[in-house]
Design an enzyme around this catalytic site. Structure first.
Site, short mmCIF file in Angstrom:
data_model
loop_
_atom_site.label_atom_id
_atom_site.label_comp_id
_atom_site.label_asym_id
_atom_site.label_seq_id
_atom_site.Cartn_x
_atom_site.Cartn_y
_atom_site.Cartn_z
N ARG A 145 0.76 -1.07 -0.16
CA ARG A 145 -0.15 -0.03 0.04
C ARG A 145 0.90 1.28 0.07
O ARG A 145 1.79 1.27 0.52
CB ARG A 145 -0.97 0.02 1.25
CG ARG A 145 -2.27 -0.90 1.15
CD ARG A 145 -3.05 -0.50 2.36
NE ARG A 145 -2.27 -0.37 3.75
CZ ARG A 145 -2.78 0.31 4.70
NH1 ARG A 145 -3.94 0.84 4.41
NH2 ARG A 145 -2.17 0.07 5.88
N ASP A 174 5.25 -2.87 11.68
CA ASP A 174 3.72 -2.57 11.65
C ASP A 174 3.46 -2.61 13.18
O ASP A 174 2.24 -1.93 13.66
CB ASP A 174 3.29 -3.72 10.66
CG ASP A 174 3.48 -4.88 11.28
OD1 ASP A 174 4.49 -5.34 11.94
OD2 ASP A 174 2.96 -6.09 10.71
N SER A 220 7.49 -4.92 7.54
CA SER A 220 7.04 -5.73 8.44
C SER A 220 7.67 -7.06 8.61
O SER A 220 7.36 -8.33 8.62
CB SER A 220 5.64 -6.12 8.20
OG SER A 220 4.79 -4.90 8.26
#
Length: 917
Positions: free
Chosen positions: A539, A656, A602
């Site tokens: 994203r 994250d 992450s």
């Protein structure tokens, strides 16, 4: 020739006249289709009343739970005894059920008389007589000193609280033994058997004869889920969903309900259907006002109904020239076997004449025709009433299963059904007319209720043995408090080990400094770009933060990362990321704007500062080459340079989990812990700088990314790892790594469940021992299925549908076991997660020297958010293991996007403050 035709015409005219005469006289006994549909609806309402806790005490149809929860599956085996008590004689049976798969039953039996002085005498003597007969049978068959399970068929209404216990509600038929009502018949018989020292018999099941009939037929046809008796008495049973049975605790699976439908109408519900003959018969019976439905249907009463009708017609001068015999006046002189004989297709009229002559009457040809038609009307009404109640049961089964067409089998037994020449055909025809959407097969029960009691006992025996094996597997996942305390202590030790300079490099819980040294204070503002890389989707976000009102607005676009890129070269991966950023900037009209950027990455990184971090190792299926050990921020900067279209200010490299903490910290200043319980599992928290030996400085705090997924990689949790965990680990991309994560995260729980299901199937405990190709496929059992299967709102029927989608043809019992397996695996995951979190909050409390700690944990991840029980169990575990910590759980809203922007904003704020100083 003419004379023959004349005689035939005369006889058919005679027959027609007599039939019309009888039809007029017995008009009320002829039931239209509309009346039958109405009776069917009334019976449905009575079933509802009987099943509901509030209305059951006053319900006429008692709907008694039998505690028979499963039908035979063909794997039953062994030697069983069976007793059948309920008629003028009783039967003892030895049943040998064949080895698995063959469905073969061998039986040896013996009948014993039931003298009237026994069935109407003292209750103790009745059970002692039965025990004596059983002892005689065991002696004859050389079964002395042999330990055998026994099934007792007891054909009277009992209130059961378990399979091997039943309190007699009332005697029916001709039984009237004193002192038995309201006592447990199983313990009465057990006590009587103790008088015989060599008898070693365990009564495993108390079975109603109707249930026995269903079980006998279910052994031959697995679709059989209804049992009906139409004999001396009448009754029906069927498999009901547990969720509809208020009288028994639990919602899982099904249980056989003994309707005791003979009492339908005892509350007046059938008064408009009953005739003067029904009332007269009832008044002369042993139990006036009771079993009114049975008195219109069963073999004990049909002959008597016919006698009362013939007597009234004779008195009215409509039969026998008005003549009556003393036999016609005598109760019980016409039996159901006579009714059946009179209705035989060819010899019926001859039989009628013979029976009437035996009654001392002189019937004409016309009388014989009329009497035969009386029998037809009485037995036809019986079949019609039976069909209406049975149609109500079939409709209920269809509604429970939510199917457009029901395919089922009805097991039938009883002398009336067996000996009456027309009865079965009439019953089948009317049932099919009343429920056209049901494909019903009627299966005649062999050896009926006695074999059925043995089958119930065999099934109970099988279920007991299977339960032991299943419990043995599930016990591996049930963690004791001591084990959880041990996990908490070991996690605490690993946290300390990872913070120490000497042991940091060898620690399995990495304790990586993130260089995030502050939480949002509400003064953050501006536009920020955020990148989120952690799975197959990538994203890019634009985040606008406004100060004062703590307002955040986000715009984002999702891009796929193809497998070839995930597992290609590092250069290809970062070039793809930059291409996605360029597309987003074009899309938002932002090319050329030098925006500060936070990069959520992450994967475990060793950070050297807030904008520098070397990848320790890929997880989650990524395998891009030339990345491990490299600074991923530099790799991103290099890729931006290669593209040479725009420049970005990369301010922060973000995990994250840290993003999750920061998002919640923006709303709640008490939030100092971030937890991810989703595809992966991880935790971060704000640690005092003085405890972080690998970073210089003692002032303030810094967020530590624990990377706790590696907890146990040094073998410290081997005592709680199961063979299934080891199989999942061996088949993973990183064997021997991330062992804690493999027991707690969404990526692996479904796979653990699949391994257990394979093992249980191999043991013959699931799916009839058949392992489907789909079940052999790795990854088929996604963790989302655990959430769906464990949902409290989901009926077992829907669980079966989920399993069917996975190519697993499950029975109701299979579905219950699968649900239990899912529950055991997810519960352990939540408890382990809770034990780890308890170690962190207790450490924070002790480090701060507090009697009580008040702290908020920001949480994200699909497992925590979507699983129906995970969050509750995790919270309960933390509360139990860290009782001096008041922990609030706060759901994070987009930790990896919004969190990255907030970390960037906080970093910019701190940078600005340093410049100003």
């Amino acid at each position: 020739m003419f004379a023959v035709h004349l005689m035939a015409f005369y006889f058919s005219k005679l027959k027609e006249d007599q039939i019309k005469k009888v039809d007029r006289f017995l008009y009320h006994m002829r039931l239209s289709d509309d009346t039958l549909l109405d009776i069917m609806r009334r019976f449905q309402a009575e079933m509802e009343k009987g099943l509901a806790k509030d209305t059951n005490p006053t319900a006429a149809v008692k709907m008694l739970p039998t505690f028979v929860r499963a039908i035979p599956d063909g794997s039953e085996k062994g030697e069983f005894l069976s007793l059948d008590l309920g008629g003028s004689k009783f039967r003892v049976l030895k049943v040998q059920v064949a080895e698995e798969g063959k469905r073969r039953v061998q039986m040896e039996s013996q009948f014993y008389p039931m003298p009237s002085e026994v069935i109407r005498g003292n209750g103790t003597e009745l059970f002692e007589y039965v025990a004596d007969c059983l002892a005689d049978f065991m002696k004859t068959k050389d079964l002395k000193h042999k330990k055998l399970p026994l099934g007792l068929t007891f054909s009277f209404p009992c209130r059961q609280t378990k399979l091997e216990e039943g309190v007699l509600i009332s005697w029916t038929k001709k039984f009237k033994a004193r002192g038995v009502q309201d006592t447990d018949v199983v313990s009465r018989l057990t006590k009587a058997m103790r008088r015989h020292k060599y008898m070693d018999v365990d009564i495993l099941a108390l079975v109603n004869d109707t249930v026995g009939t269903m079980m006998t037929c279910a052994y031959d046809d697995p679709h059989c889920e209804v049992g009906v008796i139409i004999g001396t008495g009448t009754n029906a049973c069927y498999m009901e969903d547990m969720s509809n049975i208020d009288l028994v605790e639990g919602d899982e699976g099904r249980m056989c309900i003994n309707t005791e439908w003979g009492a339908f109408g005892d509350d007046g519900a059938l008064e408009d259907i009953r005739t003067e003959f029904d009332r007269e018969l009832d008044l002369g019976s042993l139990n006036p006002g009771k079993q009114l439905f049975e008195k219109m249907i069963s073999g004990l009463y049909l002959g008597e109904l016919v006698r009362l009708i013939l007597l009234k017609m004779a008195k009215a001068g409509l039969l026998f020239g008005g003549e009556k015999s003393s036999a016609l006046h005598t109760k019980g002189k016409i039996e159901t076997r006579h009714v059946a004989a009179m209705e035989k297709y060819k010899e019926g009229l001859a039989n009628t004449r013979e029976i009437l002559v035996d009654l001392g009457l002189e019937p004409s040809e016309a009388d014989c025709v009329a009497v035969q038609h009386v029998c037809t009307i009485v037995s036809f009404r019986s079949a019609n009433l039976c069909a209406a109640a049975l149609a109500a049961i079939l409709t209920r089964l269809q509604e429970n299963k939510r199917v457009e067409r029901l395919r089922t089998t009805v097991g039938v037994d009883g002398t009336l059904y067996k000996i009456h020449p027309q009865y079965p055909k009439r019953l089948h025809k009317v049932v099919r007319k009343l429920v056209p959407s049901c494909d019903v097969r009627f299966l005649l029960s062999e050896s009926g209720s006695t074999k059925g009691a043995a089958m119930v006992t065999a099934v109970a025996s099988r279920v007991q043995a299977q339960r032991k094996q299943i419990d043995k597997v599930l016990a591996l996942f049930r963690l004791t408090r001591e084990q959880l305390v041990d996990v908490q202590a070991k996690m605490r030790a690993e946290l300390e080990y990872g913070l120490k300079k000497k042991s940091h490099a060898l620690a399995t819980v990495r304790m990586l400094p993130t260089y995030v040294c502050g939480l949002p204070d509400g003064t953050e503002k501006g536009k920020f770009l955020a990148l989120d890389l952690g799975g197959t989707n990538f994203r890019v976000l634009l985040v606008k933060i406004r100060s004062g009102r703590r307002s955040v607005r986000m715009y984002n676009k999702i891009f796929a990362i193809p497998l070839g890129i995930m597992q290609g070269t590092g250069e290809e991966l970062f070039d793809h990321i930059v291409q996605c950023i360029a597309d987003f900037l074009d899309y938002m009209g932002l090319k050329g704007a030098p925006l500060p950027l936070g990069f959520t990455f992450s994967f475990p990184c060793r950070q050297m500062s807030i904008d520098k971090g070397a990848l320790i190792g890929w997880t989650k299926g990524f395998k891009a080459t030339d990345c491990e050990g490299e600074d991923v921020v530099d790799m991103l900067r290099e890729a931006i340079k290669r593209r040479n279209e725009f420049d970005l200010d990369i301010v922060a490299l973000v995990n994250d989990t840290v993003g999750t903490m920061m998002t919640c910290g923006y709303e709640d200043p008490n939030c100092e812990i971030g937890l991810i319980a989703g595809t992966g599992s991880n935790l971060c928290y704000m640690e005092d700088m003085r405890n972080i030996e690998v970073v210089e400085g003692d002032e303030g705090k810094m967020c530590i990314n624990t990377e706790w997924g590696g907890f146990g990689d040094n073998g410290c949790v081997e005592d709680i790892r199961t063979q299934y965990d080891m199989e999942v680990d061996e088949g993973s991309l990183n064997p021997g790594k991330q062992r804690y994560e493999k027991m707690t995260s969404g990526m692996y729980l479904g796979e653990i469940v699949r391994q257990i299901l394979i093992d249980l199937t191999k043991q013959g405990l699931l799916f009839r021992g058949q392992i489907s190709e789909r079940l052999r496929t790795r990854g088929i059992f996604e963790t989302k299925f655990l959430s769906q299967i464990e949902s409290d709102r989901l009926a077992l029927l829907q669980v079966r549908r989920i399993l069917q989608e996975l190519g697993l043809d499950s029975t109701c019992e299979d579905s219950i076991v699968v649900k239990e397996v899912c529950g055991a695996v997810s519960r352990r995951a939540a408890q382990l997660c809770g034990a780890g979190l308890a170690a962190v909050v207790e450490k924070r409390r002790e480090d701060q020297g507090l009697e009580r700690l008040k702290i908020t944990v920001g949480v994200d991840g699909t497992l925590y958010k979507l699983h129906p029980h995970f969050s509750r169990i995790l919270q309960e575990t933390v509360k139990e293991l860290a009782p001096r910590c008041d922990v609030t759980f706060m759901l994070s809203e987009d930790g990896s996007g919004k969190g990255a922007a907030l970390i960037t904003a906080v970093a910019k704020r701190i940078q600005q403050a340093r410049k100003e100083n």
